[in-house]
Enzyme design. Sequence first.
Site, PDB file in Angstrom:
ATOM      1  NE  ARG A 123      -3.619   0.047   1.882  1.00  0.00           N
ATOM      2  CZ  ARG A 123      -4.331  -0.811   2.623  1.00  0.00           C
ATOM      3  NH1 ARG A 123      -4.334  -0.698   3.934  1.00  0.00           N
ATOM      4  NH2 ARG A 123      -5.036  -1.763   2.069  1.00  0.00           N
ATOM      5  CE1 TYR A 124       0.248   4.334   4.332  1.00  0.00           C
ATOM      6  CE2 TYR A 124       0.405   2.077   5.132  1.00  0.00           C
ATOM      7  CZ  TYR A 124      -0.196   3.316   5.164  1.00  0.00           C
ATOM      8  OH  TYR A 124      -1.234   3.554   6.022  1.00  0.00           O
ATOM      9  NE  ARG A 127       4.869   2.328   6.352  1.00  0.00           N
ATOM     10  CZ  ARG A 127       4.556   3.465   5.762  1.00  0.00           C
ATOM     11  NH1 ARG A 127       5.220   3.881   4.708  1.00  0.00           N
ATOM     12  NH2 ARG A 127       3.551   4.211   6.204  1.00  0.00           N
ATOM     13  CB  CYS A 136      -4.263 -16.568  15.593  1.00  0.00           C
ATOM     14  SG  CYS A 136      -4.139 -15.248  14.380  1.00  0.00           S
ATOM     15  CB  CYS A 143      -9.976 -11.221  13.875  1.00  0.00           C
ATOM     16  SG  CYS A 143      -8.746 -11.391  12.558  1.00  0.00           S
ATOM     17  CG  ASP A 341      -5.958   0.982   8.327  1.00  0.00           C
ATOM     18  OD1 ASP A 341      -5.666   1.621   7.289  1.00  0.00           O
ATOM     19  OD2 ASP A 341      -5.274   0.041   8.764  1.00  0.00           O
ATOM     20  CE  LYS A 348      -1.601   0.879  10.294  1.00  0.00           C
ATOM     21  NZ  LYS A 348      -1.133   0.372   8.987  1.00  0.00           N
TER      22      LYS A 348
HETATM   23  C1  LIG Z   1      -0.347  -0.542   8.842  1.00  0.00           C
HETATM   24  C2  LIG Z   1       0.189  -0.917   7.563  1.00  0.00           C
HETATM   25  C3  LIG Z   1       1.539  -0.746   7.280  1.00  0.00           C
HETATM   26  C4  LIG Z   1       2.517  -0.155   8.272  1.00  0.00           C
HETATM   27  O1  LIG Z   1       2.170   1.131   8.598  1.00  0.00           O
HETATM   28  P1  LIG Z   1       3.053   1.931   9.642  1.00  0.00           P
HETATM   29  O2  LIG Z   1       2.269   3.194   9.855  1.00  0.00           O
HETATM   30  O3  LIG Z   1       4.380   2.133   9.015  1.00  0.00           O
HETATM   31  O4  LIG Z   1       3.148   1.102  10.885  1.00  0.00           O
HETATM   32  C5  LIG Z   1       1.979  -1.105   6.024  1.00  0.00           C
HETATM   33  N1  LIG Z   1       1.158  -1.612   5.100  1.00  0.00           N
HETATM   34  C6  LIG Z   1      -0.165  -1.777   5.336  1.00  0.00           C
HETATM   35  C7  LIG Z   1      -1.028  -2.336   4.263  1.00  0.00           C
HETATM   36  C8  LIG Z   1      -0.690  -1.427   6.576  1.00  0.00           C
HETATM   37  O5  LIG Z   1      -1.993  -1.597   6.813  1.00  0.00           O
END
Ligand SMILES: *Cc1c(COP(=O)(O)O)cnc(C)c1O
Length: 430
Positions: A123-124, A127, A136, A143, A341, A348
């Site tokens: 998404r980002y 990362r 789990c 969940c 989210d 987020k």
């Molecule tokens: C939460 C999340 C992250 C990590 O987000 P941070 O704000 O860096 O902790 C990365 N990818 C996805 C899809 C997420 O939902």
Amino acid sequence: MPRKFFFTKAKKHKYWLKVCDRDWNDYNWQLNNRVTDPKELQEILGLSDKATKEISDSLKILRMAITPYYLSQIDSNEVNDPIRMQAIPTLAETDIKKTDCKDPLHEEADCPVPGLEGILTHRYPDRLIIYVTYQCAMYCRHCTRRRHAGETDIPTPMSKIKKAIEYIRKRETIRDVLISGGDPLTLSDDHLEVILKELRVIDHLEIIRIGTRVPVTMPMRITDNLCNILKKYHPLWINTHFNHPREMTDLSAEACQKLADAGIPLGNQSVLLRGVNNHPLIYKKLVKLLVVNRVRPYYIYQCDLSQGLEHFRTKVSEGIEIIENLRGHTSGFAVPTFVIDGIGGGGKVPVMPNYVLSQSNHKIALRNYEGLIFNYTEPTNYTHTLPLDIKKYSDPVDYKNTIGVAKLLTESGEVNLVPQNLARLKRRKK
Ligand SMILES: *Cc1c(COP(=O)(O)O)cnc(C)c1O
């Protein structure tokens, strides 16, 4: 030996009184003896036939599995015991609202590789998440990934994980990988190490993170052997998931400290849950217990719109009130960020009380936690001076590679971000 801080000493339900300590403290025993059958739960808790049938009828989306350890921490026979509410299903989970979604955060849609839906979410920019198992130790009743959690007790096939790792290897912009699930620490030590090893050889990958709830639901999983493995792959961070002070037993405190002693920075991601933890006094106690055990409160999540969670959801204002009661009132590093989210993959978004009251040319009016209002004077005759060594960074002037709202703040020429299908623009003559 550092001091351990905990709320209660871990209990062992009388149903398992004959189980020897060696078995009880063996996580494989805990995993193999999870309570998954409503009939067994009936026997343990002395439930009525009606209550037992209701539990069976509740298991339409997400199965039940509770470690004997976590089940033993239930304090009372009240159905609204906070540990019980997180572990034992209720009929409310079958009440699916029109606005509920199977995948509210579009974690599947945000998968760039065909065939890896549910294995990889990117998404980002820098990362991404890989899901290494859907098992789990305990299936939390709140969940968010309930569409997959507990589907099988087998890990994600290694062939698929390798494909996901290949995707990371090919993209130098990825510097942070979140290993999630399910709970990655339900994998065996060897299996986990294979994955860590494959990731660690990728040069551009800086950080590995693991998201796990086992310090809460099965703290005996945090063994010396596991810690010895994890610390070979630094920088490695762990985020865990405590929601209530009562979850910080002596065993959980020990698990956290062991991980911290292995040099792993620990964070906590909790979810705001109606009737479980939606009160500032609960959070004040929770964050204190976390920081003394070297876990930094990271996020409080507003509960997602996954199917059948309406009974757990709170007003957003309750999260804001919790932050109001933390910021200034306690150590800054004990204050998490409250986030919503975004539905459809928005990511987020932080939400907090307003601290900036007003602004003029070079004054800003602020308020603090006491209600004291004061100003801050910005420099006058101001000319922006760049740091001397800024040229060493790749894009010093307009940092060309930035995106989104940050890009509007650069000299890139970008002046607006325009929503798709804007009616006003469609009305314009061609
Ligand atoms: C939460 C999340 C992250 C990590 O987000 P941070 O704000 O860096 O902790 C990365 N990818 C996805 C899809 C997420 O939902």
